[in-house]
Design an enzyme around this catalytic site. Sequence first.
Site, PDB file in Angstrom:
ATOM      1  N   ALA A 110     -45.840  15.687  23.306  1.00 33.00           N
ATOM      2  CA  ALA A 110     -45.498  17.063  23.667  1.00 33.00           C
ATOM      3  C   ALA A 110     -44.156  17.054  24.384  1.00 33.00           C
ATOM      4  O   ALA A 110     -43.789  16.065  25.026  1.00 33.00           O
ATOM      5  CB  ALA A 110     -46.570  17.682  24.554  1.00 33.00           C
ATOM      6  N   GLY A 149     -42.368  20.386  19.072  1.00 31.40           N
ATOM      7  CA  GLY A 149     -41.451  20.634  17.971  1.00 31.40           C
ATOM      8  C   GLY A 149     -40.033  20.194  18.216  1.00 31.40           C
ATOM      9  O   GLY A 149     -39.146  20.476  17.415  1.00 31.40           O
ATOM     10  N   GLY A 150     -39.800  19.483  19.322  1.00 31.00           N
ATOM     11  CA  GLY A 150     -38.450  18.985  19.584  1.00 31.00           C
ATOM     12  C   GLY A 150     -37.948  18.080  18.479  1.00 31.00           C
ATOM     13  O   GLY A 150     -36.740  17.986  18.240  1.00 31.00           O
ATOM     14  N   GLU A 200     -47.482  19.437  12.678  1.00 28.76           N
ATOM     15  CA  GLU A 200     -48.222  19.081  13.888  1.00 28.76           C
ATOM     16  C   GLU A 200     -49.301  20.113  14.177  1.00 28.76           C
ATOM     17  O   GLU A 200     -50.432  19.765  14.538  1.00 28.76           O
ATOM     18  CB  GLU A 200     -47.258  18.966  15.069  1.00 28.76           C
ATOM     19  CG  GLU A 200     -46.373  17.734  15.013  1.00 28.76           C
ATOM     20  CD  GLU A 200     -45.302  17.713  16.080  1.00 28.76           C
ATOM     21  OE1 GLU A 200     -44.742  16.637  16.330  1.00 28.76           O
ATOM     22  OE2 GLU A 200     -45.006  18.782  16.664  1.00 28.76           O
ATOM     23  N   LYS A 252     -42.897  15.181  31.176  1.00 26.95           N
ATOM     24  CA  LYS A 252     -43.310  16.280  30.303  1.00 26.95           C
ATOM     25  C   LYS A 252     -44.234  17.279  31.001  1.00 26.95           C
ATOM     26  O   LYS A 252     -44.492  18.354  30.476  1.00 26.95           O
ATOM     27  CB  LYS A 252     -44.010  15.727  29.054  1.00 26.95           C
ATOM     28  CG  LYS A 252     -43.179  14.723  28.251  1.00 26.95           C
ATOM     29  CD  LYS A 252     -41.859  15.329  27.796  1.00 26.95           C
ATOM     30  CE  LYS A 252     -41.136  14.457  26.804  1.00 26.95           C
ATOM     31  NZ  LYS A 252     -40.687  13.174  27.354  1.00 26.95           N
TER      32      LYS A 252
END
Length: 249
Positions: free
Chosen positions: A93, A105-106, A113, A131
């Site tokens: 994440a 989604g980086g 995903e 994170k």
Amino acid sequence: MITPQQTAQPEQEKRLAARAALRWVRSGMLVGLGSGSTAAFFIAALGESIRQSDLQVQATATSLASEALAQQAGIPLVEPRRGLRFDLTVDGADELDAQLRLVKGGGGALLREKVLATASDYLLIVADSSKVVTQLGRFPLPLEVVPFALPWVLDAVAALGGAPVLRSMKNDSMEAARSDQNNFLVDCHFEAVPEPERLALHLQGIPGIVEHGLFLGLAQAAVVARGAEVLVLQPGKEPVAAASFSIPL
């Protein structure tokens, strides 16, 4: 409560979290393999475990890059098909809060995903301590966008205060980055997302957005490494040491 912090050893934390996640894997499972740097450490560790023990699993990857890593690691892969459900998906994440609401989604794999996360009985997040955030939004929120719809999507997201930017390739060229589905990737700079559920509804209503990077109500637990300590987070609960956590699978 884990608080956000910078660390001099993010790679070591990623490795620790990824290896701790192996405790969730049991022989006979169908496993979803996430994308990104921490998920890559898990894929490598899972492959090593398969080679060195009698562990037998099959897997599907959330990106072409993760699929290639899994093949190199010797993890048997299965193609998507109707009725396919995953016992466990392990993914990274970009941000996670105390309720395990996520920004993902980086790496550009947010659509696949979310497909695998939704098709899984248990989503386990692996992450380093950086994170963990008190509020989502510091990391740009990714969108996957149909190329034809890009101008109107940018207008709509800008009206929401998202300051959208079309992502470019990492080689500093002017070429737009694309997902594995050949769609554009847009990064939205909200700075703070105090109401993720409300924002998700707005984004879902914009034609041309294939998927957004808010993952809400999907993760059952997160394995987070902070220095040499590895903790398990669950929504609304106090962190527990990973070594003593009772795995419900």
